[in-house]
Write a protein that holds these residues in place. Structure first.
Motif, PDB file in Angstrom:
ATOM      1  N   MET A 126      17.235   1.643   2.445  1.00 40.66           N
ATOM      2  CA  MET A 126      15.788   1.657   2.633  1.00 40.66           C
ATOM      3  C   MET A 126      15.472   2.015   4.106  1.00 40.66           C
ATOM      4  SD  MET A 126      12.980  -1.272   1.845  1.00 40.66           S
ATOM      5  CE  MET A 126      13.781  -2.010   0.465  1.00 40.66           C
TER       6      MET A 126
ATOM      7  N   ARG B   8       1.505  -1.053  -4.161  1.00 40.77           N
ATOM      8  CA  ARG B   8       2.811  -0.714  -4.741  1.00 40.77           C
ATOM      9  C   ARG B   8       2.690   0.598  -5.521  1.00 40.77           C
ATOM     10  NH1 ARG B   8       6.836  -1.561  -3.845  1.00 40.77           N
ATOM     11  NH2 ARG B   8       8.008  -2.614  -5.460  1.00 40.77           N
ATOM     12  N   CYS B   9       1.544   0.745  -6.182  1.00 39.67           N
ATOM     13  CA  CYS B   9       1.285   1.951  -6.957  1.00 39.67           C
ATOM     14  C   CYS B   9       1.233   3.183  -6.060  1.00 39.67           C
ATOM     15  CB  CYS B   9      -0.075   1.780  -7.611  1.00 39.67           C
ATOM     16  SG  CYS B   9      -0.089   2.291  -9.283  1.00 39.67           S
ATOM     17  N   LEU B  10       0.647   2.976  -4.871  1.00 33.84           N
ATOM     18  CA  LEU B  10       0.513   4.103  -3.941  1.00 33.84           C
ATOM     19  C   LEU B  10       1.816   4.388  -3.214  1.00 33.84           C
ATOM     20  CD1 LEU B  10      -3.003   3.329  -2.399  1.00 33.84           C
ATOM     21  CD2 LEU B  10      -2.431   4.996  -4.169  1.00 33.84           C
ATOM     22  N   GLY B  11       2.829   3.562  -3.475  1.00 31.92           N
ATOM     23  CA  GLY B  11       4.147   3.861  -2.927  1.00 31.92           C
ATOM     24  C   GLY B  11       4.580   3.017  -1.744  1.00 31.92           C
ATOM     25  N   VAL B  12       3.928   1.857  -1.544  1.00 33.70           N
ATOM     26  CA  VAL B  12       4.339   0.987  -0.430  1.00 33.70           C
ATOM     27  C   VAL B  12       5.504   0.096  -0.898  1.00 33.70           C
ATOM     28  CG1 VAL B  12       3.571  -0.735   1.257  1.00 33.70           C
ATOM     29  CG2 VAL B  12       1.957   0.954   0.377  1.00 33.70           C
ATOM     30  N   ALA B  13       6.556   0.024  -0.076  1.00 32.00           N
ATOM     31  CA  ALA B  13       7.720  -0.793  -0.441  1.00 32.00           C
ATOM     32  C   ALA B  13       7.340  -2.269  -0.430  1.00 32.00           C
ATOM     33  CB  ALA B  13       8.851  -0.550   0.552  1.00 32.00           C
ATOM     34  N   SER B  14       7.981  -3.082  -1.318  1.00 28.20           N
ATOM     35  CA  SER B  14       7.615  -4.497  -1.428  1.00 28.20           C
ATOM     36  C   SER B  14       7.804  -5.214  -0.097  1.00 28.20           C
ATOM     37  CB  SER B  14       8.438  -5.177  -2.514  1.00 28.20           C
ATOM     38  OG  SER B  14       9.801  -5.069  -2.212  1.00 28.20           O
TER      39      SER B  14
ATOM     40  N   ASP C 179      11.658   0.060  -5.222  1.00 27.39           N
ATOM     41  CA  ASP C 179      11.216   0.673  -3.961  1.00 27.39           C
ATOM     42  C   ASP C 179      11.465   2.181  -3.930  1.00 27.39           C
ATOM     43  OD1 ASP C 179      10.005  -1.471  -2.758  1.00 27.39           O
ATOM     44  OD2 ASP C 179      11.887  -2.280  -1.999  1.00 27.39           O
TER      45      ASP C 179
ATOM     46  N   ALA D 221       8.762   3.628  -5.824  1.00 24.83           N
ATOM     47  CA  ALA D 221       7.537   3.627  -5.016  1.00 24.83           C
ATOM     48  C   ALA D 221       7.508   4.866  -4.126  1.00 24.83           C
ATOM     49  CB  ALA D 221       7.478   2.365  -4.172  1.00 24.83           C
ATOM     50  N   SER D 222       8.662   5.208  -3.590  1.00 24.92           N
ATOM     51  CA  SER D 222       8.737   6.377  -2.715  1.00 24.92           C
ATOM     52  C   SER D 222       8.436   7.657  -3.502  1.00 24.92           C
ATOM     53  CB  SER D 222      10.140   6.402  -2.101  1.00 24.92           C
ATOM     54  OG  SER D 222      10.343   7.588  -1.440  1.00 24.92           O
TER      55      SER D 222
ATOM     56  N   ARG E 227       6.528   7.809  -6.138  1.00 26.98           N
ATOM     57  CA  ARG E 227       5.089   7.761  -6.416  1.00 26.98           C
ATOM     58  C   ARG E 227       4.305   8.284  -5.213  1.00 26.98           C
ATOM     59  NH1 ARG E 227       6.311   2.723  -8.937  1.00 26.98           N
ATOM     60  NH2 ARG E 227       5.631   1.544  -7.108  1.00 26.98           N
TER      61      ARG E 227
END
Lengths: 843, 225
Positions: free
Chosen positions: A1, A292-298, B77, B80-81, B83
């Motif tokens: 990550m 999260r939907c927009l692509g932000v990591a948890s 994750d 998510a990337s 997306r």
């Protein structure tokens, strides 16, 4: 990550912050009081240590003090001193002829310019000099002067002599307000001591010698050569360093204990933080799902909210530290009766830093517990909101945080208490207290849910059902307010019970007056004075003083040479035992093991009975051999039994009891225990006996109750002051939880009113809900305090438990009323506005 | 070339001791630039299918390849990337972040891509949806239609390869709904984005090139216009 983009995380946190500032401020408000208490106590402790160091000489008043229970005689160190003063002190009755009243006091017969450091502060200021200028003059403690309405210029009678009061003592170096309450002092010149006729056989007299050396003298090194001899002669030597160590140690302990109380308030605040963040997180779940939907990591989502909490934690901690620094200015006033030195106040940067770091750390640690939820939010929740709220029971990180919290509590208490076992005990106590309240809260909620009667009218059912609505804070409120209530009510209940116990002793068949130090020659006359007034002699006890020579053949010197784990306490050989003899037990005693064996029952051996705690605590067993020294004559005895002695009655209680037939011929003095009908008779007989036999001391129950009330008043003021922090934190948690749940209440209120409920119905539902909430929290706390009072009474104070329902009722009504009022204040705007206003978002 | 390829996709939920199959053996291929509608009654599994296609959830069986990324092999994750890079969303209930202004809402996907011109680009998009003058307003200060327009601007912000729209007009009145439909189709044409639309509005579905009918978790019909 990839590495988190901290710039963006911070930007998002700041954006979120703008809309949540006031609510986040509420979260941290819970820790402000706890941090303030911690910083105040810690700063106070720091300054106290400094002041004890700076005023160490004033604590002792001399460079060296020698103490013994017989005259000290010539000492080699005397010739090395530049100044010497002597004092003989003992407890005795002092009479105030103006009113005819008398009271047991600590008479200090002084010769020389003690204290060499510091001074006896008197009103008038010239009192000290006047006292030392010669003549039959006395200095009298201010508490005594107040009690008997005495004034400077009046006279007092000490034994056979009268003295003119030339000063009211305000402060004596090294003496605290509590000492002055328990044993108020009267100073008289030593040259008149003999004339008072008070030092007789059996009088417990302490001989003090105060020495001052040149400033460059190393007192510790100077006294080294004499220590062995003093040990043999039972002379106690106290230097400035000794006093500094012992005072520093006891006040270090006090400050650590107070810090623990503050720490409890902080922990309560932490529960508030966790509970508020829990609601915050629940409201954020939808936004988390979108992110999260927009692509932000948890991890990045967690960091956004964590950074908000960190900033607010820091704000709370700084605010708390600032308040704490201000608060420490009050502490010397609160603790004035317990302090032997003048305490200066000032900013302790170390304490401020300690407060800020602790505040930041705990807010993050406790907020993490609910905050971790955001890591597990599925982006699918944007499409199906019901999937947003995930449980965390299986999340290993959550368990790690819980472990972290436990370790923090343990580590912090270890740091304060310095002992692993105590720290484990404290951590256990916190777990049990929170666990008990959590259990009580859950039990009540379960019961409400399970047994909620359908026949109840709608407002009642709705109000009760609101207690377990989603996002409810019922349990956290019960825990925080409950623990605060438990602390303060335990104190009230215990204090009342102790006083009740003392007052209760004054019932018909119980003695209420004790006369001691009666010489054998005076016995018949005193007995006559008592019976002339038709008072019954309930007990007449002969007392013989003795020391212990050997235990199982080991004398003091041999005992000194034994390793620590094998030897007996040095105290056993040094103390003077006051012993009586009889072949029966009295009402305050019960035999726990062995038999009470009369003389001659088993050959010519003498069997004594020991108080259980004393005997077992010193590692003694039935059958052990004890050789006593009775006025120079050795008497060999064996331990025949252990007795449980109830010490909370007006009677004479003894650690060692001899059988009849051994001590009858030994020099002795006597105690007579009697019962007066009322305070008037008590005062009359007391003044008659004191006038005729000044060496006899009298304690009556009235004085004991008065002193007890006085001391408990002083102690309880301090404890109440500390408990206030917990209550204040509980209230802050209550206020913040009411404000946090305001939006939810608003929605419910709109729905109800849209469905046609009148304002009065909505108001009734809200009032009932606050009533239940306040009742549950305060009743849980009161219940816990009843348990604590019972356990403390049973195992510590050895007294019967009585349900303080009246006090409990007052506490219950006050807290429940407060909750209702706060709830009203919070909700009045919602109720008074038309539903459309709120729906449009103008509310 | 397929931008989205679904093979033997099934989704089963465990409800107590009961197994509930909401999607069963679904196979779909969607070409780049294609506009398709998934239609079906409530509870037919269309929203679940949309979630799986967009990588919001993972299937119990089968595979989903989105722009060359096999989603079932990626963790949450990593998905998510994907997306953030390739996917845009429009939701029935808008799903704007309530603590962010309209402009900031549109900026989020751009900032996640570390675009330096995030603000300029976001303003440009807001202008396109006719809301440049409402840029500093918070979602609660906007009407439903305005919120959905912000949501469309946000969805196109990262220039996605594929756009998923879940009942985009479901919460709007007819007039506003028509305006939103037009905006989506116009922008889609302009950008050449693939569009996957979930709806039960057959009129709206008819405006796409292909309609997939789904019922009881199974594809009933896959019809090209």
């Amino acid at each position: 990550m990839p590495m988190p983009d901290f710039n963006w995380i911070l930007k998002m946190a700041i954006r979120d912050f703008r809309k949540n500032l006031s609510r986040l401020l509420l979260f941290v408000s819970s820790i402000v009081v706890g941090i303030a208490a911690l910083v105040a106590i810690s700063s106070f402790g720091e300054n106290l240590v400094k002041d004890i160091d700076n005023q160490a000489k004033e604590l002792l008043g001399a460079d060296l003090v020698l103490e013994n229970n017989k005259p000290l005689g010539e000492q080699q160190v005397d010739s090395m001193a530049i100044q010497i003063a002597s004092e003989v002190n003992f407890a005795s009755m002092v009479a105030f002829p103006q009113t005819g009243a008398s009271r047991l006091t600590q008479v200090r017969a002084l010769e020389g310019d003690f204290p060499f450091y510091g001074k006896l502060e008197t009103i008038p200021a010239s009192g000290d000099a006047d006292f030392r200028s010669g003549g039959q003059k006395a200095l009298v403690e201010k508490t005594l002067m107040a009690q008997f309405n005495a004034e400077v210029g009046d006279s007092i009678k000490v034994g056979a002599l009268s003295f003119v009061i030339v000063g009211e003592l305000q402060k004596v170096p090294g003496q605290t307000g509590i000492t002055a309450t328990v044993a108020p002092a009267v100073y008289i010149p030593l040259e008149y001591l003999e004339g008072t006729g008070l030092v007789q056989y059996g009088s417990r007299v302490e001989y003090n010698r105060y020495l001052q050396f040149t400033p460059e003298t190393d007192v510790e090194a100077l006294i080294k050569p004499f220590e062995d001899q003093w040990e043999i002669d039972r002379v106690d030597a106290d230097t400035v360093e000794d006093r500094k160590r012992s005072t520093g140690r006891s006040f270090g302990n006090l400050s650590n204990f107070l810090s623990l109380v503050a720490f409890i308030a902080l922990l309560l605040g932490c529960v508030g933080v966790a509970s508020a963040v829990n609601v915050f997180v629940k409201e954020k779940l939808a936004s988390v799902a979108v992110l999260r939907c927009l692509g932000v990591a948890s991890r990045d989502v967690l960091l956004i909210y964590l950074s908000e909490i960190m900033v607010m934690g820091l704000v709370g901690a700084v605010l708390g530290s600032f308040l704490g620094t201000l608060l420490q200015f009050v502490l010397p006033v609160v603790f004035s009766d317990f302090l032997p030195v003048e305490v200066t106040v000032g900013i302790s940067w170390k304490s401020v830093a300690f407060g800020i770091i602790t505040g930041l750390f705990v807010s993050v640690l406790f907020a993490l517990l609910p905050l971790l939820k955001v890591r597990n939010v599925s982006p699918m929740a944007t499409l199906r909101p019901e999937t947003a709220d995930s449980t965390l029971i299986k999340d290993p990180v959550r368990w790690l945080v819980m472990l972290g919290i436990l370790l923090f509590i343990f580590g912090f208490s270890w740091y304060l208490l310095k002992q692993v076992t105590w720290a484990v005990g404290f951590t256990g106590f916190v777990l049990v207290a929170f666990g008990a309240l959590w259990g009580v809260g859950n039990l009540i909620m379960w019961a409400v849910r399970k047994f909620l009667p359908i026949s109840l009218s709608y407002p009642w059912r709705q109000a009760l059902a609101n207690l377990y609505r989603p996002n409810n804070q019922t349990i956290s409120l019960i825990a925080t307010i409950g623990l605060g209530t438990a602390m303060i009510s335990t104190l009230f209940f215990l204090q009342n019970q102790l006083l009740e116990e003392a007052r209760f002793a004054d019932k018909e068949d119980q003695p209420n007056m004790l006369m001691f130090d009666i010489q054998t020659a005076q016995l018949d006359a005193v007995r006559g004075r008592v019976t002339n007034r038709k008072m019954r002699i309930i007990q007449e006890v002969p007392i013989v003083t003795m020391n212990l020579n050997e235990i199982n053949g080991i004398d003091k010197r041999e005992n000194e040479e034994l390793p620590d784990e094998e030897n007996y306490s040095r105290w056993l050989y040094n103390r003077e035992f006051r012993v009586t003899y009889r072949d029966t037990l009295i009402s305050s005693e019960t035999l726990t093991s062995g038999d009470l064996i009369p003389l001659g029952a088993r050959g010519d051996s003498i069997f004594v009975s020991l108080e259980k705690g004393f005997g077992e605590g010193n590692g003694l067993k039935i059958g052990d051999e004890l050789e006593f020294n009775v006025q120079g004559r050795p008497i060999k005895t064996y331990i025949g039994s252990f007795r449980d002695v109830k010490f909370n009655q007006v009677s004479t209680n003894f650690l060692v009891l001899f059988p009849n037939g051994v001590l009858e011929q030994a020099p002795k003095f006597h105690v007579i225990i009697t019962k007066t009908k009322n305070d008037r008779e008590a005062a009359d007989v007391q003044s008659e006996i004191v006038r005729e036999f000044p060496n006899i001391s009298i304690i009556n129950l009235g004085t004991i109750v008065e002193t007890l009330e006085d001391i408990l008043g002083k102690i309880s003021f301090v404890i109440q002051f500390m408990a206030f922090f917990s209550i204040a934190t509980g209230l802050l948690v209550l206020i913040s939880s009411l404000i946090i749940s305001k939006y939810q209440r608003m929605r419910e209120s709109i729905l109800l009113r849209t469905l046609g409920a009148s304002s009065s119905i909505v108001r009734l539902i809200n009032t009932l809900e606050y009533f239940f909430l306040g009742s549950l929290a305060s009743l849980s706390g009161i219940l816990l305090s009843f348990m604590a009072t019972f356990l403390l009474g049973e195992f510590v104070f050895n007294m019967d438990f009585s349900l303080a329902w009246k006090e409990g009722l007052v506490i219950y009504l006050a807290l429940t009323g407060l909750t209702i009022v706060l709830g009203w204040l919070n909700g009045r705007r919602i109720i008074n506005q038309p539903p459309m206003e709120i729906l449009r978002g103008n509310g | 070339m397929s931008i989205l390829s679904i093979r033997k996709l099934s989704k089963t939920y465990q409800s107590g001791s009961r197994k509930l199959t909401v999607l069963e053996n679904v196979n779909i291929d969607i070409k780049e630039g294609e506009m398709i509608a998934i239609v079906g009654p409530s509870g037919s599994g269309k929203t679940t299918l949309l979630g799986l296609c967009a990588g919001l959830d993972s299937g119990t069986e089968g595979s989903v390849v989105l722009n060359g990324h096999p989603l079932e092999k990626l963790n949450e994750d990593q998905r998510a990337s994907v997306r953030n890079k390739d996917v845009g969303f429009i939701f029935q209930n808008f799903q704007l972040l309530p603590t962010l202004t309209a402009l900031e809402n549109v900026m989020v996907p751009l900032e996640l891509k570390k675009r330096k011109d995030a603000k300029e680009k976001a303003l440009e998009l807001l202008e396109k949806v006719g809301l440049k003058d409402r840029a500093t307003h918070y979602p609660t200060q906007l009407s439903g239609g305005e919120q959905q327009r912000v949501s469309i601007a946000r969805a196109f912000a990262n220039e996605p390869k594929i756009l998923f729209a879940d009942e985009p007009t479901g919460n709007l009145d007819t007039e506003t709904g028509e305006m939103i439909e037009k905006l989506i189709f116009d922008l889609n044409k302009e950008k050449g984005t693939t569009l996957v639309l979930v709806t039960h509005d057959l009129e709206l579905a008819a405006k796409t090139q292909r309609i997939i009918h789904i019922k009881g978790g199974k594809i009933q019909e896959d019809a090209h216009a």
